[in-house]
Design a protein around this motif. Structure first.
Motif, PDB file in Angstrom:
ATOM      1  N   ALA A 173      -8.793  63.417  49.475  1.00  0.00           N
ATOM      2  CA  ALA A 173      -7.907  64.744  49.568  1.00  0.00           C
ATOM      3  C   ALA A 173      -6.490  64.793  49.064  1.00  0.00           C
ATOM      4  O   ALA A 173      -6.152  62.766  48.940  1.00  0.00           O
ATOM      5  CB  ALA A 173      -7.469  64.658  50.992  1.00  0.00           C
TER       6      ALA A 173
ATOM      7  N   CYS B 169       1.946  59.173  46.768  1.00  0.00           N
ATOM      8  CA  CYS B 169       2.843  61.121  47.154  1.00  0.00           C
ATOM      9  C   CYS B 169       3.921  60.639  45.772  1.00  0.00           C
ATOM     10  O   CYS B 169       4.873  59.641  46.269  1.00  0.00           O
ATOM     11  CB  CYS B 169       3.369  61.212  48.586  1.00  0.00           C
TER      12      CYS B 169
ATOM     13  N   ASP C 232      -1.899  62.210  47.768  1.00  0.00           N
ATOM     14  CA  ASP C 232      -3.364  61.892  47.371  1.00  0.00           C
ATOM     15  C   ASP C 232      -3.886  61.079  48.506  1.00  0.00           C
ATOM     16  O   ASP C 232      -2.785  60.473  49.245  1.00  0.00           O
ATOM     17  CB  ASP C 232      -4.318  61.274  46.805  1.00  0.00           C
TER      18      ASP C 232
ATOM     19  N   ARG D 231      -3.925  66.971  47.971  1.00  0.00           N
ATOM     20  CA  ARG D 231      -2.361  67.454  48.222  1.00  0.00           C
ATOM     21  C   ARG D 231      -1.316  68.505  48.179  1.00  0.00           C
ATOM     22  O   ARG D 231      -0.074  67.379  47.668  1.00  0.00           O
ATOM     23  CB  ARG D 231      -1.996  67.525  49.634  1.00  0.00           C
TER      24      ARG D 231
ATOM     25  N   SER E  71      -5.295  70.873  48.164  1.00  0.00           N
ATOM     26  CA  SER E  71      -5.305  71.896  48.580  1.00  0.00           C
ATOM     27  C   SER E  71      -3.775  71.934  48.323  1.00  0.00           C
ATOM     28  O   SER E  71      -3.600  71.336  47.484  1.00  0.00           O
ATOM     29  CB  SER E  71      -5.060  71.703  50.402  1.00  0.00           C
ATOM     30  N   VAL E  72      -3.952  73.676  48.145  1.00  0.00           N
ATOM     31  CA  VAL E  72      -2.159  73.694  47.839  1.00  0.00           C
ATOM     32  C   VAL E  72      -1.521  74.822  49.619  1.00  0.00           C
ATOM     33  O   VAL E  72      -1.989  75.508  49.884  1.00  0.00           O
ATOM     34  CB  VAL E  72      -1.988  74.811  46.538  1.00  0.00           C
ATOM     35  N   ASP E  73      -0.161  74.040  49.775  1.00  0.00           N
ATOM     36  CA  ASP E  73       0.467  74.453  50.734  1.00  0.00           C
ATOM     37  C   ASP E  73       1.362  74.576  51.028  1.00  0.00           C
ATOM     38  O   ASP E  73       1.812  74.171  49.271  1.00  0.00           O
ATOM     39  CB  ASP E  73      -0.340  74.514  52.403  1.00  0.00           C
TER      40      ASP E  73
ATOM     41  N   SER F  52       2.106  70.114  47.412  1.00  0.00           N
ATOM     42  CA  SER F  52       2.860  71.695  48.697  1.00  0.00           C
ATOM     43  C   SER F  52       3.943  71.593  47.422  1.00  0.00           C
ATOM     44  O   SER F  52       4.808  71.434  47.457  1.00  0.00           O
ATOM     45  CB  SER F  52       3.516  70.699  50.226  1.00  0.00           C
TER      46      SER F  52
END
Ligand code: ADP
Length: 557
Positions: free
Chosen positions: A468, A546, A486, A470, A433-435, A472
């Motif tokens: 997951a 991270c 991750d 991610r 996901s990207v945010d 960001s």
């Protein structure tokens, strides 16, 4: 100096005294002699007068008395009368100089010296009316005799004078020297002493001013020099012919962890004992420059030893120390990199050639041929990936072919990268996901894209099924932060400081199995450095990893 003046004056006085004593003796003798001759002449005149009135000359001398010796000599030299001896006992006087002269000229004089008695006898002869010769004589002490007679008195006088001249000599020398000793040399012209010293004082004053000027110039030079040496980053040490420190600057003190000002006089061996440095110093002492590298407190220094002044056979030496840590570590990592590259290239090439040989020699079964070809393909792909990464790194190292810097929307770029990795993530059952915020940085789009891709690639690679990943983009204080997190296997703490090094892998077999080259994170590190961005790594084994890239807002448009 006082002693010399005193000795000079005293010796002069003593010589004058001795000379005076001699002259006095001679004068006394001369006066004596004159008086004696006069005495003899006047008595002769008196006797002559008597003789002219007497019946006969011999009769005159009957009952005659005189302080002088009186002799009457006939014209043939026969002694007719003598006041001190019997006339018949005396020899012929014709050849006595004074008698002979009187017979010829009417009067004659002579003197005879007796060395044994230190006496001189004076003779005066004159012709009588009867044609005889009247001779008077008297004996007196010679010069030596007179001197010996007056010697005790002279000695007494001389001792007295010597004592007086001693005192005077002392006084005079004291008077000459004391003003010199008490001269105020700081202000020569302000001294109030005798005139003879004025030229000296003038010269002193001139020289003092000259020296003051030279000292000022020297101090300025010294100041300039120390300003240069104290402010230079390089260490500077001056050694004497025995390798003892003459001076060193503050940087040299910092390198060796000593106070530079206190090291004068101590041996260089107290600071550095490395064999190569010692060798370089010895070579400089022999007159030829040399250099060496040494390590202190984790930093590397190049020391240049050069001879400075010829001093007989031994030579002073100047040491210049340059901090070459960056160059040194770069060189070391270049060497290490070259060794690693050769190793990394060799491994896939060896297996490619192995499989190819088996196939060429017909040793593989037909059903295995496909699998072998697939292995060759995999290894070749790994090789391509490796070569690409190496080329990318060297491009980054040399800052070449980076393209144009422009405004890059990080969120958009992250979404594009995510789209690229989505099929792989889905294949592994990983939620990607990207945010975040729509934030831009100023940079090289291709490089930033590659950096995000490398991070996402790792995250997908090292995350197990069901995990997951991610991406960001956020703003924190003065930074724009891109994070790739991750829920994967994590990196053990002891490996964390090293994962950004070239070819460093935590688990070699796992990394290789997933097609890792060991260069991904070092490329990330380089790209971050090109963009002046910081990297933070947070990871826990079993929980995930991270990686945060912190861009400075300054770099934004
Ligand atoms: P590789 O090509 O082997 O992945 P990298 O330089 O990208 O090389 O990474 C260096 C090592 O760091 C990897 O071998 C791996 O062990 C570890 N690593 C990198 N990223 C992650 C991650 N997201 N999770 C766990 N380990 C990681």
């Amino acid at each position: 100096m006082t002693k010399r003046i005193f000795r000079g004056i005293f010796l002069t006085a003593l010589s004058a005294m001795i000379l005076a004593a001699l002259l006095i003796t001679l004068s006394v003798y001369y006066v004596y002699e004159m008086r004696m001759t006069e005495e003899l002449r006047s008595e002769a005149a008196y006797i002559l007068h008597g003789l002219s009135r007497a019946e006969s000359e011999l009769a005159y001398f009957e009952g005659f008395a005189s302080p002088n010796r009186v002799t009457l000599v006939a014209a043939d030299g026969t002694v007719l009368y003598d006041s001190s001896k019997k006339a018949s006992g005396l020899d012929n006087h014709y050849h006595r100089p004074e008698v002979n002269e009187a017979l010829k000229t009417g009067s004659g004089e002579s003197r005879r010296y007796s060395s044994t008695l230190a006496e001189t006898t004076f003779y005066y002869a004159v012709m009588t009316p009867d044609g005889n010769v009247l001779r008077l004589s008297n004996t007196r002490s010679s010069v030596l005799g007179i001197f010996l007679r007056i010697a005790p008195l002279l000695l007494l006088i001389m001792s007295g004078v010597a004592v007086v001249s001693l005192v005077i000599a002392r006084l005079v020398s004291w008077r000459i020297v004391t003003p010199i000793n008490t001269l105020n040399l700081d202000a020569p012209l302000e001294n109030d002493v005798y005139d003879e010293l004025s030229p000296l004082l003038l010269r002193l004053d001139r020289q003092k001013k000259q020296i003051a000027m030279q000292m000022k110039a020297l101090a300025e030079k010294q100041h300039e020099l120390s300003a240069v040496t104290e402010n230079m980053r390089e260490g500077l040490i001056l050694l004497d012919a025995n390798s003892h420190v003459i001076s060193m600057n503050a940087s040299a003190g910092r390198i060796f962890g000593v106070e530079a000002g206190r090291m004068a006089g101590s041996s260089i061996l107290a600071l550095v004992r490395d064999a190569l440095v010692k060798e370089a110093i010895e070579s400089a002492h022999r007159g030829s420059s040399a250099d060496a590298v040494f390590e202190r407190n984790g930093r590397h220094y190049q020391v240049l030893a050069s001879p400075v002044a010829q001093n007989g056979s031994a030579t002073d030496v100047v040491l210049l120390m340059l901090d070459i840590t960056d160059r040194y570590t770069a060189e070391m990592s270049r060497r290490e990199f070259t060794a690693n590259v050769s190793h990394e290239l060799k491994t896939p090439l060896t297996s490619i050639s192995g499989y190819a040989e088996i196939m060429r020699d017909g040793l593989a079964r037909p059903e295995d041929m496909k699998a072998f070809a697939a292995r060759i393909c995999d290894e070749a792909n790994r090789l391509i990936a490796l070569v690409n990464d190496i080329l990318e790194l060297s491009r980054l190292d040399e800052h070449k072919g980076l393209g144009e810097k422009t405004e890059v929307d990080l969120l958009q770029m992250a979404q594009s990268v995510a789209r690229h990795f989505m099929p792989r993530a889905e294949e592994k059952g990983i939620i990607l996901s990207v945010d975040g915020m729509d934030l831009s940085v100023y940079g090289y789009p291709a490089l930033l894209n590659e950096m995000i891709a490398n991070l996402v690639d790792n995250a997908v690679k090292y995350t197990d099924r069901g995990g997951a990943v991610r991406i960001s983009v956020a703003q924190r204080d003065n930074s724009i932060v891109l994070s790739v997190c991750d829920t994967g296997i994590g990196i053990p703490e002891e490996h964390q400081p090293h994962v950004f090094e070239r070819f460093y892998r935590v688990d070699k077999s796992h990394s290789k199995a997933t097609g890792g080259t060991g260069l991904g994170l070092s490329i990330v590190k380089h790209i971050a450095a090109v963009h002046d961005a910081d990297i933070r790594l947070e990871s826990e084994v079993g929980k995930g990893t991270c990686v945060h890239i912190l861009f400075k807002r300054l770099h934004q448009l």
